[in-house]
Design an enzyme around this catalytic site. Structure first.
Site, PDB file in Angstrom:
ATOM      1  N   GLU A 170      -9.617 -10.137  -7.482  1.00  0.00           N
ATOM      2  CA  GLU A 170      -8.674  -9.034  -7.277  1.00  0.00           C
ATOM      3  C   GLU A 170      -7.489  -9.125  -8.235  1.00  0.00           C
ATOM      4  OE1 GLU A 170      -9.881  -8.591  -2.550  1.00  0.00           O
ATOM      5  OE2 GLU A 170      -7.865  -9.261  -3.061  1.00  0.00           O
ATOM      6  N   LYS A 218       0.823  -1.207   0.000  1.00  0.00           N
ATOM      7  CA  LYS A 218       0.000   0.000   0.000  1.00  0.00           C
ATOM      8  C   LYS A 218       0.865   1.269   0.000  1.00  0.00           C
ATOM      9  CE  LYS A 218      -3.904  -2.268   2.331  1.00  0.00           C
ATOM     10  NZ  LYS A 218      -4.848  -2.151   3.484  1.00  0.00           N
ATOM     11  N   TYR A 248     -12.564  -1.690  -3.228  1.00  0.00           N
ATOM     12  CA  TYR A 248     -13.025  -1.805  -1.838  1.00  0.00           C
ATOM     13  C   TYR A 248     -14.545  -1.633  -1.728  1.00  0.00           C
ATOM     14  CZ  TYR A 248      -8.272  -1.965   0.032  1.00  0.00           C
ATOM     15  OH  TYR A 248      -6.984  -2.341   0.350  1.00  0.00           O
ATOM     16  N   ARG A 300      -2.225 -14.527   4.637  1.00  0.00           N
ATOM     17  CA  ARG A 300      -2.855 -13.791   5.748  1.00  0.00           C
ATOM     18  C   ARG A 300      -2.048 -14.001   7.034  1.00  0.00           C
ATOM     19  NH1 ARG A 300      -7.109 -10.092   4.502  1.00  0.00           N
ATOM     20  NH2 ARG A 300      -7.306 -10.113   6.766  1.00  0.00           N
ATOM     21  N   THR A 338      -5.166  -7.030  10.791  1.00  0.00           N
ATOM     22  CA  THR A 338      -5.426  -5.735  10.145  1.00  0.00           C
ATOM     23  C   THR A 338      -4.832  -4.584  10.958  1.00  0.00           C
ATOM     24  OG1 THR A 338      -7.519  -6.671   9.377  1.00  0.00           O
ATOM     25  CG2 THR A 338      -7.257  -4.278   9.211  1.00  0.00           C
ATOM     26  N   ARG A 343       2.860  -6.778   8.897  1.00  0.00           N
ATOM     27  CA  ARG A 343       2.205  -5.604   9.482  1.00  0.00           C
ATOM     28  C   ARG A 343       2.824  -5.240  10.833  1.00  0.00           C
ATOM     29  NH1 ARG A 343      -3.919  -7.140   7.453  1.00  0.00           N
ATOM     30  NH2 ARG A 343      -4.013  -5.715   5.671  1.00  0.00           N
ATOM     31  N   PHE A 352     -15.076   3.924   7.588  1.00  0.00           N
ATOM     32  CA  PHE A 352     -13.721   4.278   7.156  1.00  0.00           C
ATOM     33  C   PHE A 352     -13.537   4.270   5.640  1.00  0.00           C
ATOM     34  CE2 PHE A 352     -13.803  -0.300   8.158  1.00  0.00           C
ATOM     35  CZ  PHE A 352     -13.344  -0.849   6.964  1.00  0.00           C
ATOM     36  N   HIS A 381      -1.979  -5.390   1.553  1.00  0.00           N
ATOM     37  CA  HIS A 381      -3.281  -6.044   1.374  1.00  0.00           C
ATOM     38  C   HIS A 381      -3.045  -7.519   1.123  1.00  0.00           C
ATOM     39  CE1 HIS A 381      -7.297  -6.947  -0.164  1.00  0.00           C
ATOM     40  NE2 HIS A 381      -6.688  -7.623  -1.129  1.00  0.00           N
ATOM     41  N   ASN A 433      -1.727   0.244   6.854  1.00  0.00           N
ATOM     42  CA  ASN A 433      -1.212  -1.035   7.341  1.00  0.00           C
ATOM     43  C   ASN A 433      -0.367  -1.799   6.325  1.00  0.00           C
ATOM     44  OD1 ASN A 433      -3.337  -1.766   5.760  1.00  0.00           O
ATOM     45  ND2 ASN A 433      -4.443  -2.908   7.335  1.00  0.00           N
TER      46      ASN A 433
END
Ligand code: UDP
Ligand code: MG
Length: 140
Positions: free
Chosen positions: A128, A11, A51, A87, A93, A104, A59, A117, A114
């Site tokens: 995606e 990100k 998203y 993950r 998150t 993270r 948010f 993704h 964070n």
């Protein structure tokens, strides 16, 4: 059987903080193979669509603004059990809750900013990945 592909983005904060190399190193050290990758920048429309599932969340506006604030790395990754293992590699998150040694925990600033993704299901990994890469750009 679990699928072998997932989709990731480094990100804007991860790129801005000069962590592209560090994060890619962790990804390949964990056994993922990069099948497609690019540096790009999302338009507002692209971020809203990507998203869309969060459109009703408080948010959402902030998330779209942040995801369009600078360049990102988008990539398709391959490994056995790709979605779940990725993950695990990225952590929770909220980096304050992310396990030690996760991407993270090491590189994210906050629940919003964070660093990375990771797709949350095989179905979303496919959607995606297709959103960012035409089939011809994915290495066989
Ligand atoms: N997010 C946020 N505030 C929250 C929850 C999520 O800003 O309270 C952002 C954050 O960047 C997160 C993204 O929205 O990565 C998508 O949220 P999701 O719950 O899908 O988390 P993820 O799958 O990325 O761990
Ligand atoms: Mg998610």
């Amino acid at each position: 059987m679990a699928g072998t592909r997932t989709f990731t983005m480094i990100k804007p904060d991860g790129v801005e903080d000069n962590n592209i190399g560090n994060i890619l190193q962790m990804i390949t050290d964990a056994g993922f193979t990069i099948k497609a990758m690019k540096l790009t920048r999302l338009s507002t429309e692209q971020a809203q669509e990507f998203y869309a599932i969060h459109a009703e969340r408080p948010f959402y506006g902030e998330l779209v603004e942040y995801m369009t604030s600078g360049p990102i790395i988008a990539a398709i990754l391959e490994k056995d059990n790709a979605v779940e293992d990725f993950r695990t590699l990225i952590g929770a998150t909220n980096p304050a809750e992310a396990a030690e040694g996760t991407i993270r925990a090491k590189y994210a600033e906050s629940i919003g900013r964070n660093a990375v993704h990771g797709s949350d299901s095989d179905e979303n990994a496919e959607i995606e990945g297709n959103f960012h890469f035409p089939v011809a750009e994915v290495v066989a």
